[in-house]
Design a protein around this motif. Sequence first.
Motif, PDB file in Angstrom:
ATOM      1  N   VAL A   4      -3.425   2.870   5.332  1.00 43.40           N
ATOM      2  CA  VAL A   4      -4.880   2.022   5.623  1.00 43.40           C
ATOM      3  C   VAL A   4      -5.371   0.691   6.157  1.00 43.40           C
ATOM      4  N   LEU A   5      -4.390   0.379   5.519  1.00 40.61           N
ATOM      5  CA  LEU A   5      -5.113  -1.459   5.488  1.00 40.61           C
ATOM      6  C   LEU A   5      -4.170  -1.707   7.073  1.00 40.61           C
ATOM      7  N   GLU A  42       0.909  -1.411   0.204  1.00 43.62           N
ATOM      8  CA  GLU A  42       0.183   0.097   0.041  1.00 43.62           C
ATOM      9  C   GLU A  42       0.883   1.456   0.139  1.00 43.62           C
ATOM     10  N   VAL A  86      -7.728  -2.720  -5.129  1.00 46.36           N
ATOM     11  CA  VAL A  86      -7.657  -0.557  -5.618  1.00 46.36           C
ATOM     12  C   VAL A  86      -8.634   0.187  -6.519  1.00 46.36           C
ATOM     13  N   SER A  87      -9.484   0.870  -6.196  1.00 45.86           N
ATOM     14  CA  SER A  87     -10.269   1.812  -7.294  1.00 45.86           C
ATOM     15  C   SER A  87      -9.665   2.448  -8.592  1.00 45.86           C
ATOM     16  N   LEU A 103     -10.881  -3.968   1.774  1.00 50.54           N
ATOM     17  CA  LEU A 103     -11.197  -2.912   1.416  1.00 50.54           C
ATOM     18  C   LEU A 103     -10.900  -2.388   0.158  1.00 50.54           C
ATOM     19  N   GLU A 104     -12.072  -1.397  -0.453  1.00 52.42           N
ATOM     20  CA  GLU A 104     -12.003  -0.664  -1.619  1.00 52.42           C
ATOM     21  C   GLU A 104     -11.056   0.186  -1.436  1.00 52.42           C
ATOM     22  N   MET A 105     -10.037   0.813  -2.159  1.00 53.77           N
ATOM     23  CA  MET A 105      -9.614   1.997  -1.691  1.00 53.77           C
ATOM     24  C   MET A 105      -8.898   2.835  -2.872  1.00 53.77           C
ATOM     25  N   PRO A 106      -8.067   3.808  -2.805  1.00 51.37           N
ATOM     26  CA  PRO A 106      -7.558   4.160  -4.279  1.00 51.37           C
ATOM     27  C   PRO A 106      -6.545   4.501  -3.457  1.00 51.37           C
ATOM     28  N   SER A 107      -5.703   4.733  -4.791  1.00 50.92           N
ATOM     29  CA  SER A 107      -3.733   4.374  -5.151  1.00 50.92           C
ATOM     30  C   SER A 107      -3.552   6.308  -4.817  1.00 50.92           C
ATOM     31  N   GLY A 164      -6.820  -4.958   0.217  1.00 51.26           N
ATOM     32  CA  GLY A 164      -7.041  -3.751  -1.062  1.00 51.26           C
ATOM     33  C   GLY A 164      -6.986  -3.597  -1.360  1.00 51.26           C
TER      34      GLY A 164
END
Length: 425
Positions: free
Chosen positions: A199-200, A195, A210-211, A355-359, A208
Motif C-alpha cells: 500500500v505505502l 508494512e 496504524v489504526s 496514511l492511516e491504515m490497518p495492519s 503509515g
Amino acid sequence: MTGRIDGKALIRAIEKMATLTDQSAPPFTRRAFTETYLRGREWLKSHFETSGLDVKLDAAANLIGRMEGLDRDRPPIMIGSHTDTVTGGGRYDGILGVLTGAAVASYLHRSGQSLRFPLEVVDFLSEEVSDYGAVSCVGSRAIVGTLSQEMLLRNNPNGETLKDAIKRMGGNPDLLNAPLKKRGDIAAYMELHIEQGPVLDTAGIPIGVVSGIVAIRRVKITVRGQANHAGTTPMKARNDALVGASQMISLVHDLALDWQGSFPLVATVGRIEIFPNSPNVIPGLCIMDLEVRSISEEEIDTFLDQVEKAASDTSAKCHVSVSFETASDAYPALCSENIIATIKEACSNLGYEYLEMPSGAGHDAMHVASIAPIGMIFVPSVKGLSHCSEEFTKEEHIIAGAEVLLESLLLLNEKLDVSYAKLLK
C-alpha cells in the motif's frame, strides 16, 4: 527538526544483523531458539549497551534494554519488536523495529537528554511462528499472561518442549504461570515495522499510521484416509488423504476469494504434513495448518463455520474424515487514539506525508494492547515483499520512520506527563 537519528549507524546495524544468518538456510534466516539466534542476541546486547541501555533478560527470555527517566518510579514507555525470522525471511521484518528503538535510545544518550519516563527497548522472543506447536509471539504472550501452560509443554520435532527452550535461551519458565506485567506497568508501547504489503510503496507515502491489528486464528486440519499400496489399489477403492487435503485447500482458497463480509478476510494453508510421504504409498494422513485473518473475530467465526460445513462434502467424495482443532487465537487490537494522534502530529512536525491504515500482519503489539495503550508506525516495503529474502525498505524510509518514532516518543513523554490517566483508558 530532522537529522537527530544517526542514519548511517542505523543502516550499519541493520547490515550487521543481516550477516548473522543461518548459513545452511536461505538468506536471511535467524530462527528463534537456534545458535544463530543466540549469536544475534549476543551482538544485540552489546549494541544496546553502546546505545546507552542497561540490558537484562526477563523470565520469558525477552531481551530488554532500559534507560532510566527523571522519575524512576514511573512505568516505562516501551518500544519493541523482534529479531527472529521465518526461514528465508528478510533483513527488516522485526529487526528494523528493534534497531530503530536502539537508535532512538542512542540519540537520547548522545544528546544527554532525559525523558520523564523510563524507556525500555525490547527484543521479544520468537514473534514468528515457532517450531513448538505453531506458537507465535512467545515473549509478548508471556508479558501479558497468555502463554498458557499447555503451550509451554508443546514439543518441537526433536522433542524439546517450549518450556525447556525458553530456559535454554536464558529465561525462567517456572515464573510464567502468571503475567510478567499488569495494566499500569507499561505507560505506552510503540512499534515501528515495515508494512509487509504494497500500500505505502504503491502510493509513494513514506509513513503509515496504524489504526489496528487484525485477529489471527490458526487451525489444525487433519484429513484421515487409509494408507495402501499405490500400485495394487484401484482408483475407485482409494481413501487418499492427500486428495482430500488438496480439495480442502482449494475450498479454503475459493471461500476466501469470494468473501463478501463486512470486513476484508484472508485465509492461507501454509504448511502440510503427509504420512507416510512415500512415492509408492497412498497417503493415509495429512495434517495442515490453516491461518485466517480479519479485523473482525465474528467474520473469522463465520468463515470457519462455512469451511467446516463444506468439509462434509469433501469427506464423502474422497472417503476420508476431516477434523478441525484451534491451534492459536490472537485477538484484534486497536491502537490508542491518543497515540495515533501523537504519531500524526510527529509526522506533521517533521514534514512527512502519512496514511492511516490497518495492519494485516500480526505483531507483538497486539498482545501488549491487552495491558497498555499501543501505537504502530509503518514504513514502505518495496513491491510489498516480505517474509522472503527479497524484502527491502529504502534507506530514506528507514531513517524517516526512525525520526517519526523519536519525535513521537518525545511528544508522548510530554503528553503522558499531563494526561497519563487518560491515555491508560
